[in-house]
Design an enzyme around this catalytic site. Structure first.
Site, PDB file in Angstrom:
ATOM      1  N   HIS A  35      23.123  59.859 -93.162  1.00  0.00           N
ATOM      2  CA  HIS A  35      23.601  60.877 -92.332  1.00  0.00           C
ATOM      3  C   HIS A  35      24.796  60.270 -91.872  1.00  0.00           C
ATOM      4  O   HIS A  35      24.661  59.068 -91.219  1.00  0.00           O
ATOM      5  CB  HIS A  35      22.690  61.337 -91.395  1.00  0.00           C
ATOM      6  CG  HIS A  35      23.040  62.526 -90.212  1.00  0.00           C
ATOM      7  ND1 HIS A  35      24.020  63.380 -90.647  1.00  0.00           N
ATOM      8  CD2 HIS A  35      22.813  62.688 -88.914  1.00  0.00           C
ATOM      9  CE1 HIS A  35      24.308  64.198 -89.703  1.00  0.00           C
ATOM     10  NE2 HIS A  35      23.572  63.761 -88.640  1.00  0.00           N
ATOM     11  N   GLU A  55      22.013  73.021 -88.315  1.00  0.00           N
ATOM     12  CA  GLU A  55      20.860  72.868 -87.558  1.00  0.00           C
ATOM     13  C   GLU A  55      20.838  73.607 -86.261  1.00  0.00           C
ATOM     14  O   GLU A  55      20.061  74.263 -85.882  1.00  0.00           O
ATOM     15  CB  GLU A  55      20.304  71.384 -87.376  1.00  0.00           C
ATOM     16  CG  GLU A  55      21.135  70.330 -86.557  1.00  0.00           C
ATOM     17  CD  GLU A  55      20.622  68.975 -86.905  1.00  0.00           C
ATOM     18  OE1 GLU A  55      20.452  68.731 -88.065  1.00  0.00           O
ATOM     19  OE2 GLU A  55      21.259  67.978 -85.938  1.00  0.00           O
TER      20      GLU A  55
HETATM   21  P1  NAD Z   1      11.900  58.555 -89.370  1.00  0.00           P
HETATM   22  O1  NAD Z   1      12.064  58.729 -87.768  1.00  0.00           O
HETATM   23  O2  NAD Z   1      11.102  59.143 -90.264  1.00  0.00           O
HETATM   24  O3  NAD Z   1      11.607  57.076 -89.599  1.00  0.00           O
HETATM   25  C1  NAD Z   1      12.398  56.054 -89.181  1.00  0.00           C
HETATM   26  C2  NAD Z   1      12.064  54.511 -89.358  1.00  0.00           C
HETATM   27  O4  NAD Z   1      12.850  53.662 -88.912  1.00  0.00           O
HETATM   28  C3  NAD Z   1      10.430  54.373 -88.998  1.00  0.00           C
HETATM   29  O5  NAD Z   1       9.796  53.744 -89.951  1.00  0.00           O
HETATM   30  C4  NAD Z   1      10.594  53.511 -87.908  1.00  0.00           C
HETATM   31  O6  NAD Z   1       9.565  52.469 -87.642  1.00  0.00           O
HETATM   32  C5  NAD Z   1      11.761  52.768 -88.234  1.00  0.00           C
HETATM   33  N1  NAD Z   1      12.521  52.082 -87.159  1.00  0.00           N
HETATM   34  C6  NAD Z   1      13.003  52.700 -85.870  1.00  0.00           C
HETATM   35  N2  NAD Z   1      13.909  51.691 -85.299  1.00  0.00           N
HETATM   36  C7  NAD Z   1      14.031  50.687 -85.974  1.00  0.00           C
HETATM   37  C8  NAD Z   1      14.462  49.488 -85.657  1.00  0.00           C
HETATM   38  N3  NAD Z   1      15.305  49.262 -84.624  1.00  0.00           N
HETATM   39  N4  NAD Z   1      14.407  48.431 -86.675  1.00  0.00           N
HETATM   40  C9  NAD Z   1      13.618  48.739 -87.866  1.00  0.00           C
HETATM   41  N5  NAD Z   1      13.024  49.835 -88.092  1.00  0.00           N
HETATM   42  C10 NAD Z   1      13.188  50.854 -87.174  1.00  0.00           C
HETATM   43  O7  NAD Z   1      13.515  58.732 -89.597  1.00  0.00           O
HETATM   44  P2  NAD Z   1      14.204  59.665 -90.794  1.00  0.00           P
HETATM   45  O8  NAD Z   1      13.999  61.081 -90.670  1.00  0.00           O
HETATM   46  O9  NAD Z   1      13.670  59.078 -92.115  1.00  0.00           O
HETATM   47  O10 NAD Z   1      15.621  59.553 -90.624  1.00  0.00           O
HETATM   48  C11 NAD Z   1      16.280  58.302 -91.037  1.00  0.00           C
HETATM   49  C12 NAD Z   1      17.733  58.616 -91.345  1.00  0.00           C
HETATM   50  O11 NAD Z   1      17.708  59.575 -92.566  1.00  0.00           O
HETATM   51  C13 NAD Z   1      18.515  59.198 -90.232  1.00  0.00           C
HETATM   52  O12 NAD Z   1      19.893  58.804 -90.272  1.00  0.00           O
HETATM   53  C14 NAD Z   1      18.462  60.667 -90.557  1.00  0.00           C
HETATM   54  O13 NAD Z   1      19.548  61.616 -90.148  1.00  0.00           O
HETATM   55  C15 NAD Z   1      18.500  60.669 -92.241  1.00  0.00           C
HETATM   56  N6  NAD Z   1      18.065  62.019 -92.779  1.00  0.00           N
HETATM   57  C16 NAD Z   1      16.779  62.339 -92.537  1.00  0.00           C
HETATM   58  C17 NAD Z   1      16.261  63.486 -93.124  1.00  0.00           C
HETATM   59  C18 NAD Z   1      14.881  63.971 -92.891  1.00  0.00           C
HETATM   60  O14 NAD Z   1      14.452  65.072 -93.652  1.00  0.00           O
HETATM   61  N7  NAD Z   1      13.977  63.497 -92.239  1.00  0.00           N
HETATM   62  C19 NAD Z   1      17.099  64.004 -94.293  1.00  0.00           C
HETATM   63  C20 NAD Z   1      18.337  63.402 -94.390  1.00  0.00           C
HETATM   64  C21 NAD Z   1      18.887  62.369 -93.863  1.00  0.00           C
HETATM   65 MG    MG Z   2      20.339  68.215 -90.146  1.00  0.00          MG
END
Ligand code: NAD
Ligand code: MG
Length: 329
Positions: free
Chosen positions: A108, A195
């Protein structure tokens, strides 16, 4: 015209012998790491020690490492920690440990587009954003299919940022469904607008207002819940499968006529004008500044708004009705 890439556009050598580190093992992190590994690529999962994700990654057969060490050796680093955690991760760990020539990837564009992180000009910087949640990305990959992905290159230091970014999208199955080229600006601004105005904000405000209108007029909260929230799924499924036409084909003529003659009386040009204001706040960076400040102050207003939402009577009646829906248990 937007460029669209498929499997035949991928240089299969682009990530051969390259070390990929996926930082974070949540929704996207788990899906990416497992699928990249199944695609025959060398993947390391980087995490904070002792967290919940560390145990999950270990169960999945990875040997998670602390972020600093795991990114120092990496040729490709995908940042999959929450957007609001990214500035601190860069300040504390990534800026001093990423090596020159690394391909730094995001799912993102928020942190890059709004300058929340400092980027060395000696890095390649790209975006691979699957248009679906992590569990769908993984499930589709396992079934030999893929979720469409957006791709962008923000910086090309090495001269092969694009082919490495596309090869990454290929590694998570994206090219099976098609990879659309965009920019960090376009991905970020459209994602936020969608969103806020439609998917989350617009929809919850619409269904809540509809529910309140029926209940205030003396109708049963339970019936209002079925009509304004529960049945939304049936409609969205039809829209998702075949657009407006399919929905109109499957609902009754009465519903279809009511839609065509009444819908734009609810969402009218004044609504659209307010949508444009939301878009301007996204484009100017005002929304990003507000949300980042809120997050950095410990999210007091966000927490209060969440609490307020949970207290809404539609949540109480919904919880009671869903208890009777065996398929949801
Ligand atoms: P999430 O909250 O599901 O997971 C985050 C992960 O990061 C967890 O494993 C957590 O333990 C880890 N984490 C947090 N802080 C940390 C740190 N300082 N060091 C190391 N690890 C750390 O997040 P997500 O939803 O997978 O989102 C990740 C990215 O993907 C974001 O940029 C989001 O915008 C993007 N994204 C998400 C989706 C979705 O459907 N969830 C879709 C497209 C893009
Ligand atoms: Mg979004």
């Amino acid at each position: 015209m937007t460029r669209y890439f498929n499997e035949k556009d991928v240089n299969p050598q682009a990530l051969k012998a390259q070390k990929i580190t996926v930082v974070g093992y949540g929704s996207q992190g788990r899906a990416h790491a497992l699928s990249l590994r199944d695609s025959g690529l060398a993947v390391t999962v980087a995490l904070r020690p002792g967290g919940k994700s560390w145990a999950t990654a270990t169960q999945d057969g990875f040997k998670p490492q602390e972020v600093a060490g795991a990114v120092r050796e990496a040729d490709v680093v995908m940042v999959l920690v929450p957007d609001m955690n990214q500035p601190k991760l860069f300040q504390d760990v990534l800026n001093e440990n990423l090596r020159d020539g690394v391909l730094l990837l995001f799912a993102h564009g928020f942190a890059v587009h709004y300058n929340r992180v400092a980027l060395s000009e000696k890095w390649d910087v790209g975006l691979v954003a699957p248009k679906g949640p992590g569990n769908l990305v993984r499930q589709q990959y396992e079934q030999g299919r893929g979720v469409p992905c957006l791709l962008a290159v923000h910086q090309d230091h090495s001269g092969n940022a694009f082919e490495r970014t596309l090869a990454y999208a290929h590694g998570i199955g994206g090219t099976r469904a098609g990879v659309l080229e965009t920019t960090f600006k376009e991905e970020t601004e459209t994602d936020l607008f969608g969103e806020q105005a439609v998917l989350c904000g617009g929809t919850t405000a619409l269904l809540t207002a509809g529910w309140e209108t029926l209940v205030e007029a003396g109708y049963s909260p339970e019936l209002a819940y079925f009509e304004c929230l529960h049945e939304l799924k049936l409609i969205v499924d039809l829209l998702y499968e075949g657009g407006l036409s399919r929905m109109h084909h499957f609902v009754s003529d009465t519903a279809s006529y009511g839609d065509l003659t009444r819908g734009t009386r609810v969402v009218d040009n004044a609504t659209k004008a307010r949508m444009r204001v939301l878009l301007e706040e996204i484009q100017s960076g005002e929304f990003a500044r507000e949300w980042s400040t809120e997050h950095d102050q410990g999210s007091p207003n966000y927490a209060a708004a969440l609490e307020n939402m949970r207290e809404h009577p539609i949540e109480k009646v919904g919880a009671q009705l869903r208890e009777r829906m065996a398929w949801l248990q």
